[in-house]
Design a protein around this motif. Structure first.
Motif, PDB file in Angstrom:
ATOM      1  N   THR A 199       6.541  69.290  30.432  1.00 32.25           N
ATOM      2  CA  THR A 199       7.830  68.691  30.083  1.00 32.25           C
ATOM      3  C   THR A 199       9.004  69.450  30.694  1.00 32.25           C
ATOM      4  OG1 THR A 199       7.853  69.932  27.989  1.00 32.25           O
ATOM      5  CG2 THR A 199       7.000  67.680  27.928  1.00 32.25           C
ATOM      6  N   CYS A 200       8.715  70.597  31.298  1.00 35.37           N
ATOM      7  CA  CYS A 200       9.751  71.368  31.987  1.00 35.37           C
ATOM      8  C   CYS A 200       9.808  71.001  33.475  1.00 35.37           C
ATOM      9  CB  CYS A 200       9.454  72.863  31.822  1.00 35.37           C
ATOM     10  SG  CYS A 200      10.794  73.978  32.271  1.00 35.37           S
ATOM     11  N   ARG A 201       8.833  70.246  33.928  1.00 32.20           N
ATOM     12  CA  ARG A 201       8.715  69.906  35.356  1.00 32.20           C
ATOM     13  C   ARG A 201       9.992  69.220  35.872  1.00 32.20           C
ATOM     14  NH1 ARG A 201       4.216  68.597  38.780  1.00 32.20           N
ATOM     15  NH2 ARG A 201       2.795  68.777  36.975  1.00 32.20           N
ATOM     16  N   GLY A 202      10.551  69.795  36.938  1.00 26.87           N
ATOM     17  CA  GLY A 202      11.702  69.202  37.596  1.00 26.87           C
ATOM     18  C   GLY A 202      13.004  69.244  36.813  1.00 26.87           C
ATOM     19  N   MET A 203      13.023  69.950  35.693  1.00 28.69           N
ATOM     20  CA  MET A 203      14.231  69.988  34.862  1.00 28.69           C
ATOM     21  C   MET A 203      15.272  70.933  35.459  1.00 28.69           C
ATOM     22  SD  MET A 203      13.703  67.915  32.295  1.00 28.69           S
ATOM     23  CE  MET A 203      14.832  68.414  30.991  1.00 28.69           C
ATOM     24  N   SER A 204      16.533  70.683  35.139  1.00 30.07           N
ATOM     25  CA  SER A 204      17.595  71.606  35.531  1.00 30.07           C
ATOM     26  C   SER A 204      17.487  72.858  34.668  1.00 30.07           C
ATOM     27  CB  SER A 204      18.963  70.955  35.332  1.00 30.07           C
ATOM     28  OG  SER A 204      19.145  70.608  33.968  1.00 30.07           O
ATOM     29  N   THR A 205      18.061  73.948  35.145  1.00 31.78           N
ATOM     30  CA  THR A 205      17.960  75.217  34.421  1.00 31.78           C
ATOM     31  C   THR A 205      19.341  75.864  34.284  1.00 31.78           C
ATOM     32  OG1 THR A 205      17.575  76.532  36.427  1.00 31.78           O
ATOM     33  CG2 THR A 205      15.633  75.599  35.336  1.00 31.78           C
ATOM     34  N   CYS A 206      19.397  76.907  33.468  1.00 38.79           N
ATOM     35  CA  CYS A 206      20.634  77.671  33.329  1.00 38.79           C
ATOM     36  C   CYS A 206      20.957  78.374  34.651  1.00 38.79           C
ATOM     37  CB  CYS A 206      20.487  78.694  32.204  1.00 38.79           C
ATOM     38  SG  CYS A 206      19.199  79.941  32.489  1.00 38.79           S
ATOM     39  N   ALA A 207      22.169  78.816  34.797  1.00 39.64           N
ATOM     40  CA  ALA A 207      22.609  79.429  36.054  1.00 39.64           C
ATOM     41  C   ALA A 207      21.970  80.792  36.293  1.00 39.64           C
ATOM     42  CB  ALA A 207      24.133  79.565  36.064  1.00 39.64           C
ATOM     43  N   ASP A 208      21.770  81.580  35.233  1.00 40.85           N
ATOM     44  CA  ASP A 208      21.259  82.942  35.379  1.00 40.85           C
ATOM     45  C   ASP A 208      20.232  83.220  34.285  1.00 40.85           C
ATOM     46  OD1 ASP A 208      20.757  85.612  35.763  1.00 40.85           O
ATOM     47  OD2 ASP A 208      22.840  86.272  35.530  1.00 40.85           O
ATOM     48  N   ALA A 209      18.942  83.101  34.647  1.00 45.44           N
ATOM     49  CA  ALA A 209      17.865  83.274  33.666  1.00 45.44           C
ATOM     50  C   ALA A 209      17.802  84.692  33.108  1.00 45.44           C
ATOM     51  CB  ALA A 209      16.518  82.914  34.305  1.00 45.44           C
ATOM     52  N   SER A 210      18.336  85.671  33.848  1.00 41.19           N
ATOM     53  CA  SER A 210      18.276  87.056  33.389  1.00 41.19           C
ATOM     54  C   SER A 210      19.134  87.285  32.138  1.00 41.19           C
ATOM     55  CB  SER A 210      18.718  88.011  34.501  1.00 41.19           C
ATOM     56  OG  SER A 210      20.111  87.897  34.744  1.00 41.19           O
ATOM     57  N   LYS A 211      19.978  86.318  31.809  1.00 42.72           N
ATOM     58  CA  LYS A 211      20.818  86.423  30.613  1.00 42.72           C
ATOM     59  C   LYS A 211      20.166  85.753  29.400  1.00 42.72           C
ATOM     60  CE  LYS A 211      24.072  88.476  32.936  1.00 42.72           C
ATOM     61  NZ  LYS A 211      24.305  89.941  32.736  1.00 42.72           N
ATOM     62  N   TYR A 212      18.968  85.210  29.598  1.00 45.08           N
ATOM     63  CA  TYR A 212      18.255  84.497  28.540  1.00 45.08           C
ATOM     64  C   TYR A 212      17.006  85.260  28.121  1.00 45.08           C
ATOM     65  CZ  TYR A 212      20.909  80.096  28.916  1.00 45.08           C
ATOM     66  OH  TYR A 212      21.885  79.134  28.882  1.00 45.08           O
ATOM     67  N   VAL A 213      16.686  85.232  26.839  1.00 44.00           N
ATOM     68  CA  VAL A 213      15.424  85.811  26.345  1.00 44.00           C
ATOM     69  C   VAL A 213      14.266  84.894  26.715  1.00 44.00           C
ATOM     70  CG1 VAL A 213      14.099  86.432  24.279  1.00 44.00           C
ATOM     71  CG2 VAL A 213      16.533  87.036  24.436  1.00 44.00           C
ATOM     72  N   PHE A 214      14.473  83.581  26.546  1.00 42.45           N
ATOM     73  CA  PHE A 214      13.403  82.602  26.785  1.00 42.45           C
ATOM     74  C   PHE A 214      13.665  81.799  28.049  1.00 42.45           C
ATOM     75  CE2 PHE A 214      13.230  83.348  22.204  1.00 42.45           C
ATOM     76  CZ  PHE A 214      11.857  83.528  22.000  1.00 42.45           C
ATOM     77  N   TRP A 215      12.599  81.584  28.810  1.00 44.92           N
ATOM     78  CA  TRP A 215      12.692  80.748  30.002  1.00 44.92           C
ATOM     79  C   TRP A 215      12.584  79.273  29.629  1.00 44.92           C
ATOM     80  CZ3 TRP A 215      14.323  79.567  34.453  1.00 44.92           C
ATOM     81  CH2 TRP A 215      13.713  78.579  35.228  1.00 44.92           C
ATOM     82  N   ASP A 216      11.526  78.930  28.869  1.00 46.62           N
ATOM     83  CA  ASP A 216      11.408  77.586  28.329  1.00 46.62           C
ATOM     84  C   ASP A 216      11.410  77.703  26.804  1.00 46.62           C
ATOM     85  OD1 ASP A 216       8.824  78.418  27.643  1.00 46.62           O
ATOM     86  OD2 ASP A 216       7.873  77.366  29.306  1.00 46.62           O
ATOM     87  N   ALA A 217      10.945  76.697  26.112  1.00 46.13           N
ATOM     88  CA  ALA A 217      11.008  76.728  24.648  1.00 46.13           C
ATOM     89  C   ALA A 217       9.937  77.597  24.017  1.00 46.13           C
ATOM     90  CB  ALA A 217      10.899  75.298  24.094  1.00 46.13           C
ATOM     91  N   VAL A 218       9.096  78.210  24.860  1.00 50.26           N
ATOM     92  CA  VAL A 218       8.004  79.052  24.369  1.00 50.26           C
ATOM     93  C   VAL A 218       7.921  80.403  25.072  1.00 50.26           C
ATOM     94  CG1 VAL A 218       5.478  79.247  24.179  1.00 50.26           C
ATOM     95  CG2 VAL A 218       6.594  77.083  23.632  1.00 50.26           C
ATOM     96  N   HIS A 219       8.068  80.393  26.398  1.00 55.03           N
ATOM     97  CA  HIS A 219       7.784  81.583  27.201  1.00 55.03           C
ATOM     98  C   HIS A 219       9.038  82.384  27.562  1.00 55.03           C
ATOM     99  CE1 HIS A 219       4.482  78.674  28.034  1.00 55.03           C
ATOM    100  NE2 HIS A 219       3.746  79.759  27.862  1.00 55.03           N
ATOM    101  N   PRO A 220       8.892  83.702  27.703  1.00 49.07           N
ATOM    102  CA  PRO A 220      10.020  84.575  28.051  1.00 49.07           C
ATOM    103  C   PRO A 220      10.451  84.452  29.514  1.00 49.07           C
ATOM    104  CG  PRO A 220       8.223  85.802  26.997  1.00 49.07           C
ATOM    105  CD  PRO A 220       7.679  84.476  27.391  1.00 49.07           C
ATOM    106  N   THR A 221      11.639  84.928  29.789  1.00 50.56           N
ATOM    107  CA  THR A 221      12.120  85.043  31.164  1.00 50.56           C
ATOM    108  C   THR A 221      11.508  86.280  31.822  1.00 50.56           C
ATOM    109  OG1 THR A 221      14.018  86.342  30.391  1.00 50.56           O
ATOM    110  CG2 THR A 221      14.350  83.967  30.675  1.00 50.56           C
ATOM    111  N   GLU A 222      11.654  86.360  33.139  1.00 50.80           N
ATOM    112  CA  GLU A 222      11.200  87.537  33.874  1.00 50.80           C
ATOM    113  C   GLU A 222      11.863  88.796  33.330  1.00 50.80           C
ATOM    114  OE1 GLU A 222      10.687  88.312  38.534  1.00 50.80           O
ATOM    115  OE2 GLU A 222      12.794  88.418  37.918  1.00 50.80           O
ATOM    116  N   ARG A 223      13.134  88.710  32.995  1.00 51.81           N
ATOM    117  CA  ARG A 223      13.858  89.879  32.468  1.00 51.81           C
ATOM    118  C   ARG A 223      13.245  90.351  31.143  1.00 51.81           C
ATOM    119  NH1 ARG A 223      15.599  94.645  32.215  1.00 51.81           N
ATOM    120  NH2 ARG A 223      17.326  95.018  30.790  1.00 51.81           N
ATOM    121  N   MET A 224      12.874  89.408  30.287  1.00 48.24           N
ATOM    122  CA  MET A 224      12.253  89.768  29.015  1.00 48.24           C
ATOM    123  C   MET A 224      10.875  90.380  29.259  1.00 48.24           C
ATOM    124  SD  MET A 224      12.979  89.893  25.846  1.00 48.24           S
ATOM    125  CE  MET A 224      11.973  90.661  24.581  1.00 48.24           C
TER     126      MET A 224
END
Length: 365
Positions: free
Chosen positions: A322-347
């Motif tokens: 359900t995340c396929r092809g979706m738009s994303t935030c500008a800077d993932a490093s400012k987010y704890v979560f990448w999607d509704a379940v998994h963490p970002t690279e920074r986390m």
């Protein structure tokens, strides 16, 4: 002459100890790589082998017939060369950062990769499979690799290692390898709370005990296969996942889910302490619960500006397909979560920092 050499060794060890004491990975997620590599060399750490679920799967599910894949954008948009690999994040996983810190590779390869190179075999690989769990049923429901199959592939890995460098050197590599095991989330969210089978067999506490026993059996099997150093990652506070909050119609972390996450982690740690005593293994534990809880409650401390929703789509329900092809935030490093379940690279980098600290204190002391 001998006395002088002995004094130099003592001084070197003291300097190393002081240097390592200055490493504070929990505060920033940063790791002094040179210091870690000195320590790894001192304790002859040879490679990293990985078992688990999507938290440590670099793309094994790409090669099996399952819908649980992350080999499409926007997954991997911040990875090297900006392409998806099967990792359920915008970039690297904690195990990639661990392997880099130890001096082997900046990305752990999936064992099922058809183009696995000899150097990858020597540096270590991941057998993990997204949507897997300690309970074999969890993996079977999603048609992914259960731990038993991951361990079967580990046996195959050992054979390939022996063919590459000979039996004696291969056994030495396995003996001095660091194994990482990270799973448990899917056992609850995709099994116990969705499927009717386990709730009919176990109360929640009984199921936690069952999972902890499964984990204990896995550790015994790893030990029988030559693994002597292991890092186990606890489950995060599941009630803080954006998806769980959405499903439970809460804006704050769902206390009920967090309580059983914490309770399960306590059971894991008890089993690990028994394994340390009975098997003589060096076992470290990574408190993923504490790390996530702190990141959610004290976001600014880590440089985060968003801890309540993910970067992909609305950040409240999207994950996997359900995340396929979706738009994303500008800077993932400012987010704890990448999607509704998994963490970002920074986390994941912050989690890796604590894992390395665990290696230092519990496996290389």
């Amino acid at each position: 002459m001998a006395q002088n050499m002995a004094r130099r060794r003592v001084v070197l060890v003291q300097i190393l100890a002081l240097a390592l004491a200055a490493v504070m990975p929990l505060l920033s997620g940063g790791v002094d790589i040179q210091q870690v590599r000195v320590l790894a060399a001192k304790f002859n750490v040879t490679c990293v082998v990985v078992f688990g679920d999507s938290s440590v799967d670099p793309g094994n599910n790409n090669y099996i017939a399952t819908p649980f894949k992350g080999n499409f954008l926007p997954y991997g948009k911040d990875f090297f060369r900006g392409h998806p690999t099967g990792r359920f994040s915008n970039g690297r996983l904690a195990t990639d950062f661990i392997a880099e810190a130890l001096g082997y590779t900046n990305e752990i390869r999936p064992f099922l990769n058809k183009r696995l190179r000899p150097v990858d075999i020597l540096h270590g690989v991941s057998f993990a499979s997204a949507a897997s769990g300690y309970d074999e049923l969890t993996a079977n429901l999603s048609h992914v690799l259960p731990v038993s199959k991951q361990l079967e592939y580990f046996r195959e890995y050992k054979m390939r290692l022996r063919q590459l460098i000979g039996a004696r050197k291969a056994e030495n590599i396995i003996k001095n390898a660091v194994a990482v095991m990270s799973m448990g989330t899917n056992d609850f969210l995709q099994n116990y709370y969705l499927e009717p089978i386990r709730p009919k067999q176990y109360t929640l506490e009984e199921y936690q005990n069952y999972l902890a026993s499964c984990m204990s059996d896995d550790v015994k099997t790893m030990h029988s296969l030559g693994i002597t150093r292991l890092v186990v990652v606890g489950v995060p506070p599941l009630g803080c996942m954006p998806l769980v909050k959405t499903l439970m119609n809460q804006e704050t972390c769902v206390e009920k889910y967090n309580n059983f996450s914490s309770s399960f982690n306590s059971k894991l740690q008890f089993k690990l302490e028994v394994a340390r005593t009975t098997l003589g293994m060096k076992i470290g534990y990574v408190d993923a619960y504490g790390i996530f809880e702190d990141a959610v409650n004290n976001s600014k401390k880590y440089g985060f500006i968003e801890a309540s929703k993910g970067c992909c789509g609305t950040g409240t329900i999207e994950y996997g397909d359900t995340c396929r092809g979706m738009s994303t935030c500008a800077d993932a490093s400012k987010y704890v979560f990448w999607d509704a379940v998994h963490p970002t690279e920074r986390m994941y980098e912050i989690i890796a920092g604590q894992a390395i600290d665990s290696l230092r204190k519990q496996l290389m002391a």
